[in-house]
Design a protein around this motif. Structure first.
Motif, PDB file in Angstrom:
ATOM      1  N   VAL A  41      17.956  -0.357  23.592  1.00 51.30           N
ATOM      2  CA  VAL A  41      16.859  -0.705  22.633  1.00 51.30           C
ATOM      3  C   VAL A  41      15.554  -0.462  23.505  1.00 51.30           C
ATOM      4  O   VAL A  41      15.310  -1.144  24.428  1.00 51.30           O
ATOM      5  CB  VAL A  41      17.172  -2.026  22.487  1.00 51.30           C
ATOM      6  CG1 VAL A  41      16.088  -2.922  21.270  1.00 51.30           C
ATOM      7  CG2 VAL A  41      18.586  -2.388  21.842  1.00 51.30           C
ATOM      8  N   ALA A  42      14.659   0.392  22.971  1.00 49.27           N
ATOM      9  CA  ALA A  42      13.297   0.397  23.580  1.00 49.27           C
ATOM     10  C   ALA A  42      12.405  -0.581  22.692  1.00 49.27           C
ATOM     11  O   ALA A  42      12.302  -0.616  21.445  1.00 49.27           O
ATOM     12  CB  ALA A  42      12.851   1.956  23.116  1.00 49.27           C
ATOM     13  N   VAL A  43      11.430  -1.099  23.492  1.00 50.56           N
ATOM     14  CA  VAL A  43      10.676  -2.069  23.134  1.00 50.56           C
ATOM     15  C   VAL A  43       9.224  -1.677  23.378  1.00 50.56           C
ATOM     16  O   VAL A  43       8.971  -1.220  24.408  1.00 50.56           O
ATOM     17  CB  VAL A  43      11.004  -3.490  23.654  1.00 50.56           C
ATOM     18  CG1 VAL A  43      10.062  -4.597  23.115  1.00 50.56           C
ATOM     19  CG2 VAL A  43      12.415  -3.813  23.322  1.00 50.56           C
ATOM     20  N   SER A  44       8.196  -1.823  22.501  1.00 47.79           N
ATOM     21  CA  SER A  44       6.852  -1.691  22.839  1.00 47.79           C
ATOM     22  C   SER A  44       6.137  -2.889  22.014  1.00 47.79           C
ATOM     23  O   SER A  44       6.252  -3.001  20.848  1.00 47.79           O
ATOM     24  CB  SER A  44       6.404  -0.120  22.302  1.00 47.79           C
ATOM     25  OG  SER A  44       5.085  -0.020  22.763  1.00 47.79           O
ATOM     26  N   CYS A  45       5.031  -3.238  22.678  1.00 46.46           N
ATOM     27  CA  CYS A  45       4.002  -4.170  22.299  1.00 46.46           C
ATOM     28  C   CYS A  45       2.780  -3.435  21.907  1.00 46.46           C
ATOM     29  O   CYS A  45       2.216  -3.413  23.047  1.00 46.46           O
ATOM     30  CB  CYS A  45       4.078  -5.540  23.114  1.00 46.46           C
ATOM     31  SG  CYS A  45       5.616  -6.116  23.558  1.00 46.46           S
ATOM     32  N   GLY A  46       2.067  -3.492  20.910  1.00 48.32           N
ATOM     33  CA  GLY A  46       0.729  -2.774  20.778  1.00 48.32           C
ATOM     34  C   GLY A  46       0.385  -2.437  19.307  1.00 48.32           C
ATOM     35  O   GLY A  46       1.109  -2.840  18.192  1.00 48.32           O
ATOM     36  N   PRO A  47      -0.469  -1.627  19.042  1.00 47.51           N
ATOM     37  CA  PRO A  47      -0.995  -1.312  17.737  1.00 47.51           C
ATOM     38  C   PRO A  47      -0.086  -0.410  16.952  1.00 47.51           C
ATOM     39  O   PRO A  47       1.217   0.033  17.658  1.00 47.51           O
ATOM     40  CB  PRO A  47      -2.248  -0.591  18.070  1.00 47.51           C
ATOM     41  CG  PRO A  47      -2.585  -1.183  19.292  1.00 47.51           C
ATOM     42  CD  PRO A  47      -1.414  -1.330  20.328  1.00 47.51           C
ATOM     43  N   ALA A  48      -0.298   0.073  15.937  1.00 48.75           N
ATOM     44  CA  ALA A  48       0.796   0.723  14.893  1.00 48.75           C
ATOM     45  C   ALA A  48       1.164   2.102  15.849  1.00 48.75           C
ATOM     46  O   ALA A  48       2.296   2.477  15.585  1.00 48.75           O
ATOM     47  CB  ALA A  48       0.297   0.786  13.527  1.00 48.75           C
ATOM     48  N   LYS A  49       0.368   2.583  16.364  1.00 52.36           N
ATOM     49  CA  LYS A  49       0.386   3.936  17.215  1.00 52.36           C
ATOM     50  C   LYS A  49       1.388   3.896  18.185  1.00 52.36           C
ATOM     51  O   LYS A  49       1.933   5.087  18.680  1.00 52.36           O
ATOM     52  CB  LYS A  49      -0.721   4.462  17.575  1.00 52.36           C
ATOM     53  CG  LYS A  49      -1.945   4.823  16.700  1.00 52.36           C
ATOM     54  CD  LYS A  49      -3.116   5.604  17.123  1.00 52.36           C
ATOM     55  CE  LYS A  49      -4.226   5.837  16.019  1.00 52.36           C
ATOM     56  NZ  LYS A  49      -5.499   6.155  16.811  1.00 52.36           N
ATOM     57  N   CYS A  50       1.899   2.646  18.500  1.00 53.03           N
ATOM     58  CA  CYS A  50       3.013   2.611  19.624  1.00 53.03           C
ATOM     59  C   CYS A  50       4.272   3.027  18.773  1.00 53.03           C
ATOM     60  O   CYS A  50       5.134   3.470  19.760  1.00 53.03           O
ATOM     61  CB  CYS A  50       3.208   1.345  19.953  1.00 53.03           C
ATOM     62  SG  CYS A  50       1.748   0.625  21.128  1.00 53.03           S
ATOM     63  N   GLN A  51       4.517   3.306  17.508  1.00 48.60           N
ATOM     64  CA  GLN A  51       5.719   3.549  17.056  1.00 48.60           C
ATOM     65  C   GLN A  51       5.803   5.367  17.456  1.00 48.60           C
ATOM     66  O   GLN A  51       6.966   5.537  17.671  1.00 48.60           O
ATOM     67  CB  GLN A  51       5.377   3.592  15.477  1.00 48.60           C
ATOM     68  CG  GLN A  51       5.451   1.902  14.912  1.00 48.60           C
ATOM     69  CD  GLN A  51       5.226   2.104  13.549  1.00 48.60           C
ATOM     70  OE1 GLN A  51       5.622   2.984  12.846  1.00 48.60           O
ATOM     71  NE2 GLN A  51       4.741   0.860  12.964  1.00 48.60           N
ATOM     72  N   GLU A  52       4.666   5.984  17.831  1.00 44.18           N
ATOM     73  CA  GLU A  52       5.125   7.409  18.269  1.00 44.18           C
ATOM     74  C   GLU A  52       5.660   7.271  19.473  1.00 44.18           C
ATOM     75  O   GLU A  52       6.456   8.008  19.852  1.00 44.18           O
ATOM     76  CB  GLU A  52       3.611   8.024  18.567  1.00 44.18           C
ATOM     77  CG  GLU A  52       2.689   8.045  17.049  1.00 44.18           C
ATOM     78  CD  GLU A  52       1.446   8.503  17.297  1.00 44.18           C
ATOM     79  OE1 GLU A  52       1.140   9.117  18.369  1.00 44.18           O
ATOM     80  OE2 GLU A  52       0.579   8.434  16.486  1.00 44.18           O
ATOM     81  N   THR A  53       5.321   6.067  20.416  1.00 48.73           N
ATOM     82  CA  THR A  53       5.890   6.113  21.789  1.00 48.73           C
ATOM     83  C   THR A  53       7.517   5.764  21.620  1.00 48.73           C
ATOM     84  O   THR A  53       8.252   6.116  22.447  1.00 48.73           O
ATOM     85  CB  THR A  53       5.085   5.178  22.691  1.00 48.73           C
ATOM     86  OG1 THR A  53       3.659   5.522  22.565  1.00 48.73           O
ATOM     87  CG2 THR A  53       5.568   5.202  23.842  1.00 48.73           C
ATOM     88  N   LEU A  54       7.534   4.806  20.750  1.00 48.56           N
ATOM     89  CA  LEU A  54       8.777   4.303  20.494  1.00 48.56           C
ATOM     90  C   LEU A  54       9.874   5.654  19.808  1.00 48.56           C
ATOM     91  O   LEU A  54      10.971   5.733  20.319  1.00 48.56           O
ATOM     92  CB  LEU A  54       9.059   3.365  19.522  1.00 48.56           C
ATOM     93  CG  LEU A  54       8.622   1.855  20.233  1.00 48.56           C
ATOM     94  CD1 LEU A  54       8.314   1.022  19.156  1.00 48.56           C
ATOM     95  CD2 LEU A  54       9.379   1.399  21.090  1.00 48.56           C
TER      96      LEU A  54
END
Length: 255
Positions: free
Chosen positions: A62-75
């Motif tokens: 499970v990949a997790v990222s905390c931040g703005p909407a653009k973090c979805q690209e990273t995920l």
């Protein structure tokens, strides 16, 4: 053995190849219109989790990222590399500027408990702030063992044998799971996301949450007073002979 649920932290940062510029207000760096990518150490963390799954040791990543909407690209990049699903803790751009490892580690700790994780892997540090704190704080909040700066991870009898890169060389420790691992540069070589996997990643599930859902107070604890460019390096001086070099070195107290 393939019963482990592995969570991996993925931070969106300014790409390592970009020359960072200080904002005119001197309170941060320019991010608008600047290329971003996944933190390189987090790419290594994702790769290590994928390798554990390929060895039939882990059952889910499970990949997790905390931040703005653009973090979805990273995920989506993490999903294309091999993660099974993702969790995005969405934080408004302005609010995100004020948070640090303290708030992020609290959110990750709550997610680790909610997801019943056995292992949490994060990069040893992010290349934007170089804090090197999130993994250690995460282990503290979870009260889990930790093995930081990992350059090799081997599963032995249900425990992890981790080789750590320390100032004096290499140190080998054994930790019981659940535990926190922070990935160092030489842990592995991350794979490239192939086009078919990038397309598949678009269909993989991504759960969205808010900090309030995790009960985390987002009040900033650190205030940025000023950000400056590093001082310009002064030009060197040419010398005509070794004797002149030694003389100048003596003058500045080097010898």
């Amino acid at each position: 053995m393939a019963s482990l649920r592995v969570l991996v932290g993925c931070k969106r940062v300014i790409d390592y190849a970009v020359k960072v510029r200080v904002r005119p207000d001197k309170l941060g760096v320019v991010t608008d219109g600047v290329k971003h990518s996944m933190n390189p150490f987090d790419e290594i963390a994702i790769e290590e989790a994928v390798r554990l799954k390929e060895k039939k040791i882990a059952k889910e990543i499970v990949a997790v990222s905390c931040g703005p909407a653009k973090c979805q690209e990273t995920l989506r990049t993490a999903l294309a590399m091999g993660a099974d699903r993702a969790i995005h803790v969405e934080i408004a751009e302005k609010e995100y500027e004020g948070i640090g490892p303290l708030q992020v580690s609290k959110m990750l700790a709550k997610l680790a408990k909610d997801e019943d994780a056995n292992l949490f892997i994060v990069g040893k540090q992010a290349i934007d702030d170089d804090c090197n704190q999130t993994g250690q704080m995460l282990a503290s909040y979870l009260d889990w063992p930790q093995a930081t700066f990992a350059s090799e991870v081997v599963v032995e009898d249900g425990d992890l044998k981790v080789t750590r890169e320390v100032d004096g060389g290499l140190e080998t420790v054994k930790v019981k799971m659940p535990c926190v691992i922070t990935a160092d540069l030489r842990l592995n070589e991350p794979r490239y996301a192939t086009l078919p996997n990038i397309m598949k990643a678009k269909k993989k599930p991504m759960l969205k949450k808010k900090p309030a859902d995790l009960g985390v107070d987002m009040t900033p604890h650190v205030e940025v007073l000023k950000v400056d460019d590093p001082p310009t390096r002064e030009a060197g001086v040419k010398v005509e002979s070794a004797e002149e070099l030694v003389s100048k070195l003596k003058d500045v107290g080097c010898i």
